[in-house]
Design an enzyme around this catalytic site. Structure first.
Site, PDB file in Angstrom:
ATOM      1  CG  ASP A  30      -2.039   0.993   1.138  1.00  0.00           C
ATOM      2  OD1 ASP A  30      -3.200   0.564   1.107  1.00  0.00           O
ATOM      3  OD2 ASP A  30      -1.751   2.215   1.090  1.00  0.00           O
ATOM      4  CB  ILE A  31       0.927   4.235  -2.185  1.00  0.00           C
ATOM      5  CG1 ILE A  31       2.043   5.143  -2.674  1.00  0.00           C
ATOM      6  CG2 ILE A  31      -0.343   5.028  -1.920  1.00  0.00           C
ATOM      7  CD1 ILE A  31       1.781   5.729  -4.070  1.00  0.00           C
ATOM      8  CG  ASN A  87     -12.371  -0.852   3.746  1.00  0.00           C
ATOM      9  OD1 ASN A  87     -12.795  -1.359   4.789  1.00  0.00           O
ATOM     10  ND2 ASN A  87     -11.260  -0.149   3.692  1.00  0.00           N
ATOM     11  CD  GLN A  94     -14.329  -0.641  -3.175  1.00  0.00           C
ATOM     12  OE1 GLN A  94     -15.452  -1.089  -2.908  1.00  0.00           O
ATOM     13  NE2 GLN A  94     -13.643  -1.020  -4.242  1.00  0.00           N
ATOM     14  CG  HIS A 100      -8.368  -2.694  -2.423  1.00  0.00           C
ATOM     15  ND1 HIS A 100      -9.281  -1.996  -3.190  1.00  0.00           N
ATOM     16  CD2 HIS A 100      -8.299  -2.041  -1.236  1.00  0.00           C
ATOM     17  CE1 HIS A 100      -9.729  -0.958  -2.503  1.00  0.00           C
ATOM     18  NE2 HIS A 100      -9.153  -0.968  -1.309  1.00  0.00           N
ATOM     19  CG  HIS A 102      -6.838  -3.105   3.096  1.00  0.00           C
ATOM     20  ND1 HIS A 102      -6.084  -1.962   2.951  1.00  0.00           N
ATOM     21  CD2 HIS A 102      -8.048  -2.819   2.559  1.00  0.00           C
ATOM     22  CE1 HIS A 102      -6.809  -1.020   2.360  1.00  0.00           C
ATOM     23  NE2 HIS A 102      -8.013  -1.514   2.107  1.00  0.00           N
TER      24      HIS A 102
HETATM   25  P1  5GP Z   1      -9.736   1.407   0.525  1.00  0.00           P
HETATM   26  O1  5GP Z   1     -10.019   2.540   1.452  1.00  0.00           O
HETATM   27  O2  5GP Z   1     -10.336   1.603  -0.845  1.00  0.00           O
HETATM   28  O3  5GP Z   1     -10.063   0.074   1.135  1.00  0.00           O
HETATM   29  O4  5GP Z   1      -8.156   1.385   0.372  1.00  0.00           O
HETATM   30  C1  5GP Z   1      -7.487   1.833  -0.766  1.00  0.00           C
HETATM   31  C2  5GP Z   1      -6.038   1.708  -0.455  1.00  0.00           C
HETATM   32  O5  5GP Z   1      -5.309   1.877  -1.651  1.00  0.00           O
HETATM   33  C3  5GP Z   1      -5.534   2.761   0.529  1.00  0.00           C
HETATM   34  O6  5GP Z   1      -4.974   2.106   1.661  1.00  0.00           O
HETATM   35  C4  5GP Z   1      -4.528   3.565  -0.271  1.00  0.00           C
HETATM   36  O7  5GP Z   1      -3.424   3.990   0.484  1.00  0.00           O
HETATM   37  C5  5GP Z   1      -4.139   2.597  -1.368  1.00  0.00           C
HETATM   38  N1  5GP Z   1      -3.739   3.244  -2.626  1.00  0.00           N
HETATM   39  C6  5GP Z   1      -4.392   4.248  -3.263  1.00  0.00           C
HETATM   40  N2  5GP Z   1      -3.749   4.572  -4.417  1.00  0.00           N
HETATM   41  C7  5GP Z   1      -2.665   3.758  -4.483  1.00  0.00           C
HETATM   42  C8  5GP Z   1      -1.612   3.624  -5.439  1.00  0.00           C
HETATM   43  O8  5GP Z   1      -1.531   4.321  -6.453  1.00  0.00           O
HETATM   44  N3  5GP Z   1      -0.667   2.669  -5.195  1.00  0.00           N
HETATM   45  C9  5GP Z   1      -0.716   1.865  -4.063  1.00  0.00           C
HETATM   46  N4  5GP Z   1       0.258   0.975  -3.923  1.00  0.00           N
HETATM   47  N5  5GP Z   1      -1.706   1.980  -3.144  1.00  0.00           N
HETATM   48  C10 5GP Z   1      -2.668   2.910  -3.355  1.00  0.00           C
END
Ligand code: 5GP
Ligand code: ZN
Length: 152
Positions: A30-31, A87, A94, A100, A102
């Site tokens: 995760d970034i 999520n 999400q 995805h 985690h």
């Molecule tokens: P969500 O809140 O949708 O479950 O989590 C999305 C996740 O994707 C977040 O933890 C966010 O930091 C990660 N993320 C968003 N954009 C990028 C990206 O360009 N590269 C990577 N490696 N992670 C990302």
């Protein structure tokens, strides 16, 4: 080309620290990690949310997430546990519209570090972190093929 950032990562058109991939899924750091080694496992084929994901791909997503959770608890990474989380949908927070899973490595007594990670979300030495997870996965493979190793 899709605007989806995770599809761009799968295609190699956006950078990511990959830890694993097969024909169906891809896993990368995760970034903005909540915890050291925070990894995302995604289907290679775009699905916005779980309603668009077939059951076999969902099973593969979890199979790989399960392996990463085990890998980070090996000597190469030395976590004590992991949270696995999806999520699903905006109502569930999400933020990236590509399914995805985690995988969040945890250590005993990390409550305050984890809570501050939720706010700060800083990436630290991602090359090293990804290499440690890859080593943990390789160790699982070795254990699976070594008849002297008890894999439980
Ligand atoms: P969500 O809140 O949708 O479950 O989590 C999305 C996740 O994707 C977040 O933890 C966010 O930091 C990660 N993320 C968003 N954009 C990028 C990206 O360009 N590269 C990577 N490696 N992670 C990302
Ligand atoms: Zn996508």
């Amino acid at each position: 080309m899709s605007e989806c950032v995770f599809c761009l990562i799968v295609a190699g058109a956006a950078p990511a620290h990959r830890v694993f991939e097969d024909d169906t899924v891809c896993a990368f750091l995760d970034i903005r990690p909540i915890a050291r080694g925070h990894t995302l496992v995604i289907p290679k084929s775009h699905a916005t949310d779980l309603s668009g994901l077939d059951a076999e791909t969902g099973a593969e997503l979890f199979r790989v997430g399960h392996r990463i959770a085990r890998a980070v608890q090996g000597p190469a990474f030395a976590a004590d546990g992991a949270n696995l989380l999806i999520n699903d949908g905006k109502a569930a927070f999400q933020t990236v519209g590509h399914v995805h899973l985690h995988v969040l490595p945890r250590t005993h007594g990390d409550k305050f570090r984890f809570a501050s990670g939720l706010v700060l979300r800083r990436s630290h030495e991602p090359e090293r972190v990804a290499a440690a997870i890859r080593s943990g996965l390789a160790a699982l493979d070795t254990a699976a093929t070594d008849p002297d190793t008890d894999t439980g």
